[in-house]
Each structure stands twice: as structure tokens, then as C-alpha cells.
Design a protein around this motif. Sequence first.
Motif, PDB file in Angstrom:
ATOM      1  N   LEU A 147     -18.789 -76.405  39.850  1.00 42.02           N
ATOM      2  CA  LEU A 147     -20.182 -75.662  40.123  1.00 42.02           C
ATOM      3  C   LEU A 147     -20.320 -74.885  41.625  1.00 42.02           C
ATOM      4  CD1 LEU A 147     -22.938 -76.154  39.314  1.00 42.02           C
ATOM      5  CD2 LEU A 147     -23.305 -78.064  40.855  1.00 42.02           C
ATOM      6  N   PHE A 148     -19.402 -75.197  42.425  1.00 37.94           N
ATOM      7  CA  PHE A 148     -19.268 -73.721  43.485  1.00 37.94           C
ATOM      8  C   PHE A 148     -18.289 -72.706  43.045  1.00 37.94           C
ATOM      9  CE2 PHE A 148     -17.101 -72.765  46.938  1.00 37.94           C
ATOM     10  CZ  PHE A 148     -17.680 -72.457  48.005  1.00 37.94           C
ATOM     11  N   SER A 149     -17.515 -72.451  42.248  1.00 38.27           N
ATOM     12  CA  SER A 149     -16.888 -71.674  41.586  1.00 38.27           C
ATOM     13  C   SER A 149     -18.293 -70.298  41.050  1.00 38.27           C
ATOM     14  CB  SER A 149     -15.670 -71.901  40.719  1.00 38.27           C
ATOM     15  OG  SER A 149     -16.087 -72.137  39.431  1.00 38.27           O
ATOM     16  N   ILE A 150     -18.925 -71.829  40.411  1.00 37.28           N
ATOM     17  CA  ILE A 150     -19.832 -70.285  39.486  1.00 37.28           C
ATOM     18  C   ILE A 150     -21.214 -69.877  40.623  1.00 37.28           C
ATOM     19  CG2 ILE A 150     -22.469 -71.284  37.766  1.00 37.28           C
ATOM     20  CD1 ILE A 150     -19.255 -71.075  36.325  1.00 37.28           C
ATOM     21  N   TYR A 151     -21.647 -71.181  41.364  1.00 40.21           N
ATOM     22  CA  TYR A 151     -21.957 -70.509  42.016  1.00 40.21           C
ATOM     23  C   TYR A 151     -21.754 -69.116  42.914  1.00 40.21           C
ATOM     24  CZ  TYR A 151     -24.351 -69.977  47.310  1.00 40.21           C
ATOM     25  OH  TYR A 151     -24.569 -69.640  48.463  1.00 40.21           O
ATOM     26  N   ILE A 152     -20.398 -69.034  43.881  1.00 35.80           N
ATOM     27  CA  ILE A 152     -19.443 -67.948  44.173  1.00 35.80           C
ATOM     28  C   ILE A 152     -19.477 -66.566  42.898  1.00 35.80           C
ATOM     29  CG2 ILE A 152     -17.146 -67.554  45.008  1.00 35.80           C
ATOM     30  CD1 ILE A 152     -18.495 -68.690  47.341  1.00 35.80           C
ATOM     31  N   LEU A 153     -19.122 -66.607  41.712  1.00 32.15           N
ATOM     32  CA  LEU A 153     -20.460 -65.904  41.147  1.00 32.15           C
ATOM     33  C   LEU A 153     -21.102 -65.067  41.036  1.00 32.15           C
ATOM     34  CD1 LEU A 153     -18.915 -64.354  38.502  1.00 32.15           C
ATOM     35  CD2 LEU A 153     -19.468 -66.500  37.102  1.00 32.15           C
ATOM     36  N   ASN A 199     -24.745 -60.118  44.678  1.00 23.48           N
ATOM     37  CA  ASN A 199     -25.940 -59.379  45.428  1.00 23.48           C
ATOM     38  C   ASN A 199     -25.100 -59.159  46.984  1.00 23.48           C
ATOM     39  OD1 ASN A 199     -27.706 -58.666  43.945  1.00 23.48           O
ATOM     40  ND2 ASN A 199     -28.573 -60.736  44.174  1.00 23.48           N
ATOM     41  N   HIS A 200     -24.157 -60.595  47.168  1.00 27.51           N
ATOM     42  CA  HIS A 200     -23.050 -60.429  47.771  1.00 27.51           C
ATOM     43  C   HIS A 200     -21.680 -60.377  48.157  1.00 27.51           C
ATOM     44  CE1 HIS A 200     -26.891 -61.456  50.477  1.00 27.51           C
ATOM     45  NE2 HIS A 200     -27.247 -62.257  48.952  1.00 27.51           N
ATOM     46  N   PRO A 201     -21.185 -60.294  48.876  1.00 25.93           N
ATOM     47  CA  PRO A 201     -19.648 -59.899  49.147  1.00 25.93           C
ATOM     48  C   PRO A 201     -19.074 -61.536  48.365  1.00 25.93           C
ATOM     49  CG  PRO A 201     -19.916 -59.533  51.039  1.00 25.93           C
ATOM     50  CD  PRO A 201     -20.653 -60.189  51.150  1.00 25.93           C
ATOM     51  N   GLY A 202     -18.350 -61.994  47.743  1.00 24.38           N
ATOM     52  CA  GLY A 202     -17.686 -62.175  46.650  1.00 24.38           C
ATOM     53  C   GLY A 202     -17.324 -62.650  45.028  1.00 24.38           C
ATOM     54  N   GLY A 203     -17.664 -62.991  44.333  1.00 23.44           N
ATOM     55  CA  GLY A 203     -17.996 -62.646  42.837  1.00 23.44           C
ATOM     56  C   GLY A 203     -16.817 -63.186  42.019  1.00 23.44           C
ATOM     57  N   GLY A 204     -16.986 -62.564  40.640  1.00 24.90           N
ATOM     58  CA  GLY A 204     -15.733 -63.007  39.867  1.00 24.90           C
ATOM     59  C   GLY A 204     -14.489 -62.893  40.712  1.00 24.90           C
ATOM     60  N   PHE A 205     -13.730 -62.033  41.301  1.00 25.02           N
ATOM     61  CA  PHE A 205     -11.836 -62.823  41.998  1.00 25.02           C
ATOM     62  C   PHE A 205     -12.149 -63.923  42.282  1.00 25.02           C
ATOM     63  CE2 PHE A 205      -8.592 -62.431  43.928  1.00 25.02           C
ATOM     64  CZ  PHE A 205      -7.090 -62.247  43.377  1.00 25.02           C
ATOM     65  N   ILE A 206     -13.403 -64.333  43.365  1.00 26.18           N
ATOM     66  CA  ILE A 206     -13.323 -65.641  44.382  1.00 26.18           C
ATOM     67  C   ILE A 206     -13.333 -67.146  43.774  1.00 26.18           C
ATOM     68  CG2 ILE A 206     -14.222 -66.667  45.910  1.00 26.18           C
ATOM     69  CD1 ILE A 206     -11.438 -64.129  46.991  1.00 26.18           C
ATOM     70  N   GLY A 207     -14.271 -66.407  42.651  1.00 24.54           N
ATOM     71  CA  GLY A 207     -15.294 -67.998  41.554  1.00 24.54           C
ATOM     72  C   GLY A 207     -13.707 -68.308  40.782  1.00 24.54           C
ATOM     73  N   GLY A 208     -13.167 -67.276  39.871  1.00 28.18           N
ATOM     74  CA  GLY A 208     -12.308 -67.340  39.182  1.00 28.18           C
ATOM     75  C   GLY A 208     -10.851 -68.134  40.116  1.00 28.18           C
TER      76      GLY A 208
END
Length: 178
Positions: A19-25, A30-39
Motif C-alpha cells: 500500500l505504501f509503494s502504491i502511495y509513493i507511485l 505531483n511530487h518527487p518519488g514515483g515509479g522507481f522508488i515505489g517499485g
Amino acid sequence: MKTIIFATAIRILTPLFLLFSIYILFRGHNHPGGGFIGGLIGSITFVFHVLAHGSQRTAKEYFSLKLYRYEKLPAQGQFNYFKRFINHKFFNREIKGEPWGYYLIRLRPSFVMGTGLVMAAGSGMVGLFKGDPFMTGYWLDAKVPVIGSVGTPLLFDMGVYQLVLGMVLKIIFTMSRD
């Protein structure tokens, strides 16, 4: 490192990590983070699960899908079919003379990587089809309540998420095979 405490903690923490990884995705839209960190966070979830339970159980629990089949439809109609399926699946009642079976479909990490690569490259191709440069961002006019505005940058992040997740899963499943 298969202890009862670690296995229990991972069983509880796995949904929270995912759930946290989907939140980061979605936050990275709109903010830093996204696909790489969420993955990476999603991958760490499955790394811990493999360490606690083994790769066979992880693949069976999270990357396998059972599709039940019934050889022939009963003559009484669809409702009877549904009732027999519920009796067989949830109450483990064997029905005499009726061949229940299932297909086991396994989602391979290579397929997850390939799907992510197609999504990431496809998000950049939208600009080319519209006559703009590669990776030009486009957004829909409507906003989704929790996510916000949806567009090609989110599609790119979702592709990177799947690509990273598939790559780490492939490495972990290969390393834990011995």
C-alpha cells in the motif's frame, strides 16, 4: 532466517508495504518519488516475503491465479451452476459425478518487466502520434478523486514501477532457486 516472529511480521507488514509503494507511485505524479522508488519499495516487500517463506510460496501466493472450470453446464440453469460452485469452492463439498477442476496461471517476472517497458515507451509515443516531441505530457480534463489529474507522466511512472518490480523479482527468484 525463517523464524516464527519474522514470518508473522512479514505476513502483517506485506499489505502495508504494498500500500505504501502504491502511495509513493501516485504521490510521485505531483511530487518527487514515483515509479522507481515505489517499485523498489514493492520489491523489498517481496524480498522480505521470500526470505521469510521461500520463493515457491511467494510465487504461489502473489503471482498465481486459480481459474476454476466446470466441464459442462447443468441442465437446470445458471443459478444451479453458481450454487454448485459456491458449495465446492467455499464449503469444500465434493459433488458426485461433476468434474470440477482449475487452471493455474502464473505471472512471470519477465512478463511484468515487458508490460512495464511497453507502458513506459507507450506513454512517450503519445506525443509522437500527436505531432509533438517524444515524452510530451498530456493530461485528461477530468480529475480522479484520490489520484488527481491523470496523464502520460502517470502512465510512464506505472511502467517504471512494473519494470523495477519485475527486474528485482526476477533476480530474487533466480537467486533463491538454489
